[in-house]
Design a protein around this motif. Structure first.
Motif, short mmCIF file in Angstrom:
data_model
loop_
_atom_site.label_atom_id
_atom_site.label_comp_id
_atom_site.label_asym_id
_atom_site.label_seq_id
_atom_site.Cartn_x
_atom_site.Cartn_y
_atom_site.Cartn_z
N ALA A 84 -46.86 -26.26 15.16
CA ALA A 84 -46.97 -24.69 15.29
C ALA A 84 -45.72 -24.45 15.99
O ALA A 84 -44.72 -23.40 15.60
CB ALA A 84 -48.32 -24.16 16.08
N GLU A 85 -45.25 -24.96 17.31
CA GLU A 85 -44.13 -24.45 18.03
C GLU A 85 -42.87 -24.87 17.14
O GLU A 85 -42.17 -23.99 17.02
CB GLU A 85 -43.93 -25.35 19.28
CG GLU A 85 -42.75 -24.77 19.91
CD GLU A 85 -42.76 -25.68 21.34
OE1 GLU A 85 -41.74 -25.53 22.07
OE2 GLU A 85 -43.77 -25.76 21.91
N ARG A 123 -40.91 -21.60 15.23
CA ARG A 123 -39.30 -21.68 15.83
C ARG A 123 -38.49 -21.64 14.50
O ARG A 123 -37.44 -20.85 14.34
CB ARG A 123 -39.14 -22.68 16.55
CG ARG A 123 -37.51 -22.67 17.17
CD ARG A 123 -36.94 -21.70 17.86
NE ARG A 123 -35.93 -21.88 18.42
CZ ARG A 123 -35.70 -22.88 19.69
NH1 ARG A 123 -36.70 -23.30 20.31
NH2 ARG A 123 -34.66 -22.83 20.06
N ALA A 124 -38.95 -22.57 13.46
CA ALA A 124 -37.97 -22.40 12.29
C ALA A 124 -38.02 -21.29 11.49
O ALA A 124 -37.11 -20.77 10.88
CB ALA A 124 -38.36 -23.87 11.48
N ALA A 125 -39.33 -20.73 11.42
CA ALA A 125 -39.44 -19.49 10.88
C ALA A 125 -38.87 -18.34 11.30
O ALA A 125 -37.93 -17.41 10.44
CB ALA A 125 -41.02 -19.15 10.64
N ASP A 126 -38.91 -18.28 12.50
CA ASP A 126 -37.76 -17.28 13.36
C ASP A 126 -36.42 -17.37 13.08
O ASP A 126 -35.73 -16.36 12.89
CB ASP A 126 -38.13 -17.39 14.90
CG ASP A 126 -39.61 -17.16 15.31
OD1 ASP A 126 -40.23 -16.49 14.51
OD2 ASP A 126 -39.73 -17.49 16.58
N THR A 127 -35.89 -18.64 12.94
CA THR A 127 -34.66 -18.94 12.56
C THR A 127 -34.21 -18.47 11.13
O THR A 127 -33.20 -17.81 11.04
CB THR A 127 -34.15 -20.35 12.96
OG1 THR A 127 -34.29 -20.64 14.21
CG2 THR A 127 -32.64 -20.29 12.43
N LEU A 128 -35.20 -18.63 10.07
CA LEU A 128 -34.60 -18.38 8.92
C LEU A 128 -34.95 -16.75 8.63
O LEU A 128 -34.10 -16.47 7.68
CB LEU A 128 -35.73 -19.20 8.17
CG LEU A 128 -35.73 -20.57 7.84
CD1 LEU A 128 -36.77 -21.59 7.32
CD2 LEU A 128 -34.57 -21.16 7.05
N GLU A 129 -35.77 -16.24 9.32
CA GLU A 129 -36.11 -14.91 8.89
C GLU A 129 -34.82 -14.14 9.28
O GLU A 129 -34.62 -12.88 8.96
CB GLU A 129 -37.12 -14.44 9.92
CG GLU A 129 -38.58 -14.81 9.22
CD GLU A 129 -39.64 -14.39 10.01
OE1 GLU A 129 -40.77 -14.30 9.58
OE2 GLU A 129 -39.64 -14.15 11.35
#
Length: 329
Positions: free
Chosen positions: A91-92, A96-102
């Motif tokens: 989850a972490e 974190r990956a999703a935050d970067t991609l967004e």
């Protein structure tokens, strides 16, 4: 397209194949492996069928000490471009990956007349490679071109589960934010078996396999991939390896993993620690076990497999949209 008989000749617990992400050029490889026997099985991806013909493929590498995992990596090393990243929970990492991609801007969707170019490196275990004389020869080409709008193959191909790059791109853009609904949509997009010979996968395994195909898709909009990552983190049984691993090209990668149901291996989705994009996949032995196999009238001695042994690994080293088949970026 699954060739389970040939597959079991090489290793007992191979995941089951399909053509969900199989490009027409790859079909010739797997059809050569099948040698006329077409036992349809659960949906997976073309690489798993290729391990059934692993001895028939001239792969780019044979797994050895050069591909051992990167034990206890320096956290200020390769992942420094995304800041300090603790590989402690899926989850972490995935959020974190999703935050970067967004935060990234999506490129324009490819035109229907454009092509998707990918370059990959594949590797197999030394045990599989030692059986190369058991089947015929077939050369693996690391360079691949597929039309973005491959409607002709989708309509006229032998498999009704083939998905074009355009279909995947647009389906990903329409996925909902809610993880449960997203997982259900992706399972529907990449269905599982539903016959006596090909029984359905358990929901969690189906989700992880289908999500792996979505993560691998190219191109895919950053916002869509971010939603996929957030949902992937909720699949039961998903873990992250607590250190960076090596892909088939020798690069360090984040491994998002899930043990395959009923066998001694785990499927791993590999992500680039710099930008969190898809880097490749692996199948890794999860526990020591022993197996005796045969290929027709040829019987092989019992083999021992060790936990941590990498059975199959693929790295995608290049992906791009180009204007013509044969063109490289």
């Amino acid at each position: 397209m699954d060739e389970m008989t040939r597959l079991r000749e090489l290793r007992a617990d191979a995941p089951v194949p399909d053509r969900s992400a199989l490009a027409p050029g790859r079909q010739r490889l797997t059809e050569a492996a099948a040698a006329g026997r077409r036992a349809r099985r659960l949906k997976a991806d073309w690489r798993i069928a290729s391990i059934g013909a692993a001895a028939a493929i001239t792969v780019a590498a044979v797994l050895g000490t050069q591909l051992v995992d990167a034990a206890a990596p320096d956290r200020s090393g390769p992942a420094a471009t995304t800041g300090t990243l603790r590989l402690s929970s899926p989850a972490e990492v995935l959020n974190r990956a999703a935050d970067t991609l967004e935060k990234q801007q999506a490129a324009p969707e490819p035109r229907d007349d454009q092509w998707i170019y990918t370059k990959t490196v594949m590797a197999q275990s030394a045990q599989s490679a030692q059986r190369s004389s058991a089947v015929g020869g077939f050369t693996y080409d690391p360079d691949n071109w597929v039309p973005y709008d491959n409607s002709a193959a989708a309509k006229n191909g032998k498999d009704d589960d083939y998905r074009t790059s355009r279909q995947v791109y647009r389906a990903a853009n329409e996925l909902p934010d809610d993880p449960a609904r997203l997982l259900a949509k992706v399972r529907s997009f990449y269905p599982t078996g539903n016959t006596a010979e090909n029984p359905p996968e358990a929901e969690a395994q189906h989700s992880f396999r289908a999500m792996g195909l979505m993560v691998e898709a190219y191109p895919i909009a950053p916002a869509a991939l971010a939603r996929i990552y957030r949902a992937l983190a909720t699949v039961p049984g998903v873990h992250v390896t607590d250190h960076l691993v090596k892909d088939a090209a020798g690069r360090e990668a984040i491994a998002i993993t899930r043990k395959e149901d009923g066998i001694h291996e785990q499927r791993e989705i590999l992500l680039d620690p710099h930008d969190f994009r898809y880097a490749g996949m692996r199948f890794v032995v999860t526990e020591d076990y022993e197996y005796a196999s045969s290929a027709g009238k040829v019987r092989f001695p019992s083999e021992k497999f060790k936990a941590g042994q990498i059975m199959l690994s693929e790295a995608r080293v290049r992906a791009a949209v180009v204007d013509a088949k044969g063109e490289k970026p």
